[in-house]
Design an enzyme around this catalytic site. Structure first.
Site, PDB file in Angstrom:
ATOM      1  N   LYS A   1      69.979  16.145  71.143  1.00  0.00           N
ATOM      2  CA  LYS A   1      69.272  16.072  72.406  1.00  0.00           C
ATOM      3  C   LYS A   1      70.109  16.631  73.595  1.00  0.00           C
ATOM      4  CE  LYS A   1      65.741  15.235  75.172  1.00  0.00           C
ATOM      5  NZ  LYS A   1      64.275  15.564  74.947  1.00  0.00           N
TER       6      LYS A   1
ATOM      7  N   ASP B   1      62.327   5.826  59.779  1.00  0.00           N
ATOM      8  CA  ASP B   1      60.991   5.118  59.579  1.00  0.00           C
ATOM      9  C   ASP B   1      59.690   6.102  59.549  1.00  0.00           C
ATOM     10  OD1 ASP B   1      62.660   2.686  59.484  1.00  0.00           O
ATOM     11  OD2 ASP B   1      60.903   1.836  60.561  1.00  0.00           O
TER      12      ASP B   1
ATOM     13  N   ASP C   1      67.706   6.382  62.697  1.00  0.00           N
ATOM     14  CA  ASP C   1      66.954   5.409  62.518  1.00  0.00           C
ATOM     15  C   ASP C   1      65.556   5.534  62.800  1.00  0.00           C
ATOM     16  OD1 ASP C   1      66.481   2.441  62.351  1.00  0.00           O
ATOM     17  OD2 ASP C   1      66.426   2.209  64.443  1.00  0.00           O
TER      18      ASP C   1
ATOM     19  N   ASP D   1      62.902  15.471  69.943  1.00  0.00           N
ATOM     20  CA  ASP D   1      61.401  15.434  70.216  1.00  0.00           C
ATOM     21  C   ASP D   1      60.707  16.191  69.507  1.00  0.00           C
ATOM     22  OD1 ASP D   1      62.682  17.439  71.832  1.00  0.00           O
ATOM     23  OD2 ASP D   1      61.500  16.862  73.476  1.00  0.00           O
TER      24      ASP D   1
ATOM     25  N   TYR E   1      74.596   2.688  69.679  1.00  0.00           N
ATOM     26  CA  TYR E   1      75.065   1.191  68.998  1.00  0.00           C
ATOM     27  C   TYR E   1      76.134   0.347  69.242  1.00  0.00           C
ATOM     28  CZ  TYR E   1      70.647   1.620  65.801  1.00  0.00           C
ATOM     29  OH  TYR E   1      69.417   1.717  65.185  1.00  0.00           O
TER      30      TYR E   1
HETATM   31  C1  IPM Z   1      68.190  -0.111  59.817  1.00  0.00           C
HETATM   32  C2  IPM Z   1      68.037  -1.240  60.951  1.00  0.00           C
HETATM   33  C3  IPM Z   1      69.076  -1.366  61.623  1.00  0.00           C
HETATM   34  C4  IPM Z   1      69.531  -0.141  62.587  1.00  0.00           C
HETATM   35  C5  IPM Z   1      69.082  -2.532  62.446  1.00  0.00           C
HETATM   36  C6  IPM Z   1      68.545  -3.873  61.598  1.00  0.00           C
HETATM   37  C7  IPM Z   1      70.413  -3.055  63.002  1.00  0.00           C
HETATM   38  O1  IPM Z   1      66.793  -0.764  61.532  1.00  0.00           O
HETATM   39  O2  IPM Z   1      68.996  -0.141  59.036  1.00  0.00           O
HETATM   40  O3  IPM Z   1      67.363   0.932  59.803  1.00  0.00           O
HETATM   41  O4  IPM Z   1      68.957   0.062  63.669  1.00  0.00           O
HETATM   42  O5  IPM Z   1      70.230   0.581  62.123  1.00  0.00           O
HETATM   43 MN    MN Z   2      65.968   0.935  60.858  1.00  0.00          MN
END
Ligand code: IPM
Ligand code: MN
Ligand code: NAD
Length: 347
Positions: free
Chosen positions: A186, A246, A242, A218, A136
């Site tokens: 990884k 999700d 990240d 993975d 990042y």
């Molecule tokens: C999160 C988001 C952010 C990240 C983006 C919007 C920069 O996806 O907070 O999970 O990748 O950290």
């Molecule tokens: Mn995110």
């Protein structure tokens, strides 16, 4: 107690409004909420997604309640002006390196998971995501090679102190939970993550009471849907964390349910749902505000030391869900404000 409220873009203001209502309903004396501009809306107003005034407000506060940033109108701006730079800038400028993303299945919600209910029912995990390093924040760019081809590049790196400090956060979190820590990396391919594994293993010597395991990312993605009940605390880098968080949200039932805390070495923290600005449903009153409400609870716990009030909010959300209060993301018909009402009533 000063809370900076940075609602941002898309559904950010819609979900943040409900979290603010919930905070106000607690009737806490001396709580001051101050709004600031952030993201695409700040770019449109001030020419920058993270105006100096917003950063100052954040620095002068005891905690930051953050909605979401991101606006399709801004996707072609130069990178440093895009809305997403606001959240990245806040994390970096304020030293918010430790991102806690808890995921557990609420009682009665097992059927809403993308997994079979008996698999989902066992989920109670905490992802500890490093937030100030990794690919990042490395040098990056798009350049033209001598033969005329364009090449995109992003440098991935972690310094050992960055790994060490997130490892300590994760080990301490495991001590406060079920004593198990899985470090996701990884190391089989990336030198960055070989160092990660080595440093986490060194730090483990200070925590003999925590059972440490290592897993490649993975495999971790696969195990998270095969048998998520095996995880207690998961520690990982910025990008893997990240993605896995999700994924964890759908194991729980919806991305509209997952809260997060981004913590520094001090008391200041930023609290936000893990989801984004959801342009596809923005302005329709369809967003589930529970993730943001639960983030406000984390703010009370981690930045203001109000464990009881945090627990009250969490209980009210759990109760609303148990009573059948469901947003569209959970196949229900409760809009954003109705969900807020339901939580406030139960408080
Ligand atoms: C999160 C988001 C952010 C990240 C983006 C919007 C920069 O996806 O907070 O999970 O990748 O950290
Ligand atoms: Mn995110
Ligand atoms: P997103 O999380 O915004 O949305 C993904 C999907 O989940 C969409 O279908 C959306 O409708 C749904 N969703 C998200 N939150 C929901 C909620 N509370 N209730 C019901 N449904 C919900 O991810 P995206 O679409 O990939 O990104 C949209 C924008 O948000 C992009 O600009 C992205 O960069 C940004 N983003 C910001 C943050 C942040 O501010 N921390 C986090 C992630 C994405």
């Amino acid at each position: 107690m000063k809370i900076a409220v940075l609602a941002g873009d898309g559904i950010g203001p819609e979900v943040t409004r409900e979290a603010v209502r919930v905070l106000e309903a607690l009737g806490l004396a001396g709580l001051e909420l101050v709004e600031g501009d952030v993201g695409g809306m700040a770019y449109k107003k001030h020419g920058h997604p993270l105006p100096a005034a917003t950063l100052d407000l954040a620095r002068a506060s005891d905690g930051i309640l953050f909605g979401a940033v991101g606006d399709p109108d801004c996707d072609n701006l130069e990178r440093h002006l895009r809305p997403e730079q606001a959240i990245l800038g806040l994390r970096k400028e304020l030293g918010l390196f430790a991102n806690l993303r808890p995921a557990r299945v609420f009682a009665g919600l097992e059927d809403f998971s993308a997994l079979r209910p008996e698999v989902a029912g066992a989920i109670d995990l905490l992802i500890v995501r490093e937030l100030n390093g990794d690919v990042y924040f490395g040098e990056k760019g798009i350049r033209t090679l001598p033969d005329g081809r364009r090449q995109g590049w992003d440098m991935m790196s972690y310094a050992e102190d960055e790994v060490r400090r997130i490892a300590h956060v994760a080990f301490r979190a495991a001590q406060g939970r079920n004593g198990k820590l899985c470090s996701v990396d990884k190391a089989n391919v990336l030198e960055t993550f070989q160092l990660w594994r080595d440093v986490v293993t060194e730090v483990a010597a200070e925590y003999p009471d925590v059972e440490l395991s290592h897993m490649y990312v993975d495999n971790a993605a696969m195990q998270l849907v095969r048998n998520p009940g095996q995880f207690d605390v998961v520690v990982t880098g910025n990008m893997f964390g990240d993605i896995l968080s999700d994924q964890a949200s759908m194991c729980v039932g919806s991305i509209g349910l997952l809260a997060s805390a981004s913590l520094s070495e001090g008391k200041l923290g930023l609290y936000e749902p893990i989801h984004g600005s959801a342009p596809d449903i923005a302005g329709k009153g369809l967003a589930n505000p529970m993730a943001t409400v639960l983030s406000a609870a984390m703010l009370l716990r981690h930045s203001l030391g109000m464990e009881d009030q945090a627990a009250r909010i969490e209980a009210a959300v759990a109760r609303a869900l148990a009573d059948g209060v469901r947003g569209a993301d959970l196949g229900g018909s409760h809009g954003t404000a109705l969900i807020g009402d339901a939580i406030v009533e139960r408080l």
